[in-house]
Design a protein around this motif. Structure first.
Motif, PDB file in Angstrom:
ATOM      1  N   VAL A 222       0.839  -1.208   0.000  1.00 41.10           N
ATOM      2  CA  VAL A 222       0.000   0.000   0.000  1.00 41.10           C
ATOM      3  C   VAL A 222       0.870   1.252   0.000  1.00 41.10           C
ATOM      4  CG1 VAL A 222      -1.639   1.347   1.385  1.00 41.10           C
ATOM      5  CG2 VAL A 222      -2.025  -1.089   1.004  1.00 41.10           C
ATOM      6  N   PHE A 223       1.935   1.268   0.810  1.00 39.91           N
ATOM      7  CA  PHE A 223       2.829   2.425   0.856  1.00 39.91           C
ATOM      8  C   PHE A 223       3.451   2.673  -0.510  1.00 39.91           C
ATOM      9  CE2 PHE A 223       7.036   4.268   1.193  1.00 39.91           C
ATOM     10  CZ  PHE A 223       6.769   5.422   1.915  1.00 39.91           C
ATOM     11  N   THR A 224       4.007   1.638  -1.112  1.00 37.41           N
ATOM     12  CA  THR A 224       4.672   1.788  -2.404  1.00 37.41           C
ATOM     13  C   THR A 224       3.686   2.180  -3.496  1.00 37.41           C
ATOM     14  OG1 THR A 224       6.325   0.165  -1.714  1.00 37.41           O
ATOM     15  CG2 THR A 224       6.201   0.649  -4.057  1.00 37.41           C
ATOM     16  N   ALA A 225       2.531   1.555  -3.509  1.00 35.91           N
ATOM     17  CA  ALA A 225       1.523   1.896  -4.519  1.00 35.91           C
ATOM     18  C   ALA A 225       1.043   3.335  -4.349  1.00 35.91           C
ATOM     19  CB  ALA A 225       0.348   0.928  -4.444  1.00 35.91           C
ATOM     20  N   SER A 226       0.862   3.760  -3.110  1.00 36.39           N
ATOM     21  CA  SER A 226       0.408   5.134  -2.879  1.00 36.39           C
ATOM     22  C   SER A 226       1.468   6.142  -3.297  1.00 36.39           C
ATOM     23  CB  SER A 226      -0.004   5.349  -1.423  1.00 36.39           C
ATOM     24  OG  SER A 226       1.110   5.248  -0.575  1.00 36.39           O
ATOM     25  N   ARG A 227       2.744   5.802  -3.130  1.00 34.42           N
ATOM     26  CA  ARG A 227       3.828   6.693  -3.576  1.00 34.42           C
ATOM     27  C   ARG A 227       3.847   6.779  -5.100  1.00 34.42           C
ATOM     28  NH1 ARG A 227       4.605  10.242  -0.455  1.00 34.42           N
ATOM     29  NH2 ARG A 227       6.280  10.784  -1.840  1.00 34.42           N
ATOM     30  N   LEU A 228       3.547   5.688  -5.771  1.00 36.97           N
ATOM     31  CA  LEU A 228       3.493   5.699  -7.234  1.00 36.97           C
ATOM     32  C   LEU A 228       2.326   6.560  -7.716  1.00 36.97           C
ATOM     33  CD1 LEU A 228       4.497   4.653  -9.977  1.00 36.97           C
ATOM     34  CD2 LEU A 228       3.014   2.674  -9.647  1.00 36.97           C
ATOM     35  N   VAL A 229       1.166   6.383  -7.097  1.00 35.55           N
ATOM     36  CA  VAL A 229      -0.007   7.184  -7.465  1.00 35.55           C
ATOM     37  C   VAL A 229       0.258   8.658  -7.177  1.00 35.55           C
ATOM     38  CG1 VAL A 229      -2.433   7.629  -6.895  1.00 35.55           C
ATOM     39  CG2 VAL A 229      -1.622   5.280  -7.196  1.00 35.55           C
ATOM     40  N   TYR A 230       0.837   8.952  -6.022  1.00 35.64           N
ATOM     41  CA  TYR A 230       1.175  10.336  -5.666  1.00 35.64           C
ATOM     42  C   TYR A 230       2.110  10.948  -6.699  1.00 35.64           C
ATOM     43  CZ  TYR A 230       3.937  14.072  -3.618  1.00 35.64           C
ATOM     44  OH  TYR A 230       4.618  15.251  -3.421  1.00 35.64           O
ATOM     45  N   ALA A 231       3.149  10.214  -7.079  1.00 35.42           N
ATOM     46  CA  ALA A 231       4.122  10.736  -8.045  1.00 35.42           C
ATOM     47  C   ALA A 231       3.437  11.084  -9.357  1.00 35.42           C
ATOM     48  CB  ALA A 231       5.232   9.715  -8.284  1.00 35.42           C
ATOM     49  N   PHE A 232       2.550  10.245  -9.805  1.00 31.76           N
ATOM     50  CA  PHE A 232       1.855  10.491 -11.070  1.00 31.76           C
ATOM     51  C   PHE A 232       0.894  11.673 -10.945  1.00 31.76           C
ATOM     52  CE2 PHE A 232      -1.628   9.776 -14.054  1.00 31.76           C
ATOM     53  CZ  PHE A 232      -0.919   9.726 -15.247  1.00 31.76           C
ATOM     54  N   ILE A 233       0.056  11.658  -9.920  1.00 33.77           N
ATOM     55  CA  ILE A 233      -0.962  12.703  -9.769  1.00 33.77           C
ATOM     56  C   ILE A 233      -0.314  14.062  -9.508  1.00 33.77           C
ATOM     57  CG2 ILE A 233      -2.818  13.527  -8.261  1.00 33.77           C
ATOM     58  CD1 ILE A 233      -3.735  10.625  -8.037  1.00 33.77           C
ATOM     59  N   TYR A 234       0.595  14.123  -8.557  1.00 32.62           N
ATOM     60  CA  TYR A 234       1.213  15.407  -8.227  1.00 32.62           C
ATOM     61  C   TYR A 234       2.170  15.854  -9.330  1.00 32.62           C
ATOM     62  CZ  TYR A 234       3.525  19.117  -5.695  1.00 32.62           C
ATOM     63  OH  TYR A 234       4.023  20.336  -5.316  1.00 32.62           O
ATOM     64  N   GLY A 235       2.974  14.934  -9.828  1.00 36.00           N
ATOM     65  CA  GLY A 235       3.964  15.282 -10.838  1.00 36.00           C
ATOM     66  C   GLY A 235       3.355  15.871 -12.090  1.00 36.00           C
ATOM     67  N   PHE A 236       2.240  15.341 -12.517  1.00 38.72           N
ATOM     68  CA  PHE A 236       1.621  15.817 -13.745  1.00 38.72           C
ATOM     69  C   PHE A 236       0.479  16.804 -13.491  1.00 38.72           C
ATOM     70  CE2 PHE A 236       3.852  12.016 -15.038  1.00 38.72           C
ATOM     71  CZ  PHE A 236       4.557  12.523 -16.117  1.00 38.72           C
ATOM     72  N   GLY A 237       0.339  17.258 -12.237  1.00 37.88           N
ATOM     73  CA  GLY A 237      -0.594  18.328 -11.919  1.00 37.88           C
ATOM     74  C   GLY A 237      -2.054  17.964 -12.044  1.00 37.88           C
ATOM     75  N   ILE A 238      -2.381  16.715 -11.802  1.00 35.26           N
ATOM     76  CA  ILE A 238      -3.779  16.281 -11.879  1.00 35.26           C
ATOM     77  C   ILE A 238      -4.480  16.695 -10.589  1.00 35.26           C
ATOM     78  CG2 ILE A 238      -5.318  14.301 -12.053  1.00 35.26           C
ATOM     79  CD1 ILE A 238      -3.016  12.898 -13.597  1.00 35.26           C
ATOM     80  N   ARG A 239      -5.553  17.403 -10.727  1.00 36.47           N
ATOM     81  CA  ARG A 239      -6.304  17.872  -9.562  1.00 36.47           C
ATOM     82  C   ARG A 239      -7.484  16.941  -9.308  1.00 36.47           C
ATOM     83  NH1 ARG A 239      -6.452  24.301  -9.288  1.00 36.47           N
ATOM     84  NH2 ARG A 239      -4.217  24.622  -9.518  1.00 36.47           N
ATOM     85  N   ILE A 240      -7.440  16.301  -8.171  1.00 33.57           N
ATOM     86  CA  ILE A 240      -8.534  15.403  -7.800  1.00 33.57           C
ATOM     87  C   ILE A 240      -9.489  16.128  -6.859  1.00 33.57           C
ATOM     88  CG2 ILE A 240      -9.106  13.306  -6.532  1.00 33.57           C
ATOM     89  CD1 ILE A 240      -6.595  12.076  -7.628  1.00 33.57           C
ATOM     90  N   LEU A 241      -8.929  16.822  -5.894  1.00 31.43           N
ATOM     91  CA  LEU A 241      -9.723  17.549  -4.915  1.00 31.43           C
ATOM     92  C   LEU A 241      -9.198  18.977  -4.874  1.00 31.43           C
ATOM     93  CD1 LEU A 241     -11.825  17.490  -2.604  1.00 31.43           C
ATOM     94  CD2 LEU A 241      -9.958  16.881  -1.094  1.00 31.43           C
ATOM     95  N   VAL A 242     -10.050  19.899  -5.161  1.00 32.40           N
ATOM     96  CA  VAL A 242      -9.643  21.308  -5.155  1.00 32.40           C
ATOM     97  C   VAL A 242     -10.422  22.026  -4.060  1.00 32.40           C
ATOM     98  CG1 VAL A 242      -9.508  23.430  -6.486  1.00 32.40           C
ATOM     99  CG2 VAL A 242      -9.189  21.238  -7.621  1.00 32.40           C
ATOM    100  N   LEU A 243      -9.695  22.571  -3.113  1.00 35.61           N
ATOM    101  CA  LEU A 243     -10.324  23.326  -2.032  1.00 35.61           C
ATOM    102  C   LEU A 243      -9.988  24.800  -2.221  1.00 35.61           C
ATOM    103  CD1 LEU A 243      -9.370  21.033   0.964  1.00 35.61           C
ATOM    104  CD2 LEU A 243     -11.541  21.124  -0.234  1.00 35.61           C
ATOM    105  N   ASN A 244     -10.990  25.638  -2.137  1.00 38.03           N
ATOM    106  CA  ASN A 244     -10.766  27.079  -2.279  1.00 38.03           C
ATOM    107  C   ASN A 244     -10.960  27.772  -0.961  1.00 38.03           C
ATOM    108  OD1 ASN A 244     -10.129  27.014  -4.967  1.00 38.03           O
ATOM    109  ND2 ASN A 244     -12.266  27.163  -5.591  1.00 38.03           N
TER     110      ASN A 244
END
Length: 112
Positions: free
Chosen positions: A90-112
């Motif tokens: 779970v830790f490794t998979a979450s780091r992979l997902v984080y790298a992809f989502i954050y690295g490429f600027g994908i916004r899943i949850l936007v709080l204003n």
């Protein structure tokens, strides 16, 4: 090699891949001369992707400082069970997902 050590190996390879990807994109965006220089001054055209991938690499290294010793301690003491295996996965998979989502600027949850 047990599952926990396999996930640690994957984590290291993933971090190395992100470092190489960031370097390739930086060379493309800033030029080889800048990337191979001392980088004292920021380039005139800051690349958002390169900046985000730099932060992903730093974050992975910071997380790895905690993850790697725990995996190595578990391996050295012979502790390997469902909890340690799933925790590592779970830790490794979450780091992979984080790298992809954050690295490429994908916004899943936007709080204003």
């Amino acid at each position: 090699m047990n599952m926990e050590l396999t996930t640690l190996l994957f984590y290291c390879v993933m971090t190395l891949f992100i470092i190489l990807l960031q370097a390739i994109i930086a060379i493309n965006d800033y030029g080889f001369r800048y990337v191979m220089g001392n980088r004292d001054l920021p380039p005139g055209n800051e690349s958002l992707l390169v900046s985000r991938l730099e932060r992903v690499v730093r974050n992975n290294i910071e997380s790895g400082i905690i993850f790697a010793p725990l995996i190595l301690i578990a391996a050295e003491t012979g502790i390997s069970n469902g909890l340690t295996q799933w925790g590592a996965i779970v830790f490794t998979a979450s780091r992979l997902v984080y790298a992809f989502i954050y690295g490429f600027g994908i916004r899943i949850l936007v709080l204003n």
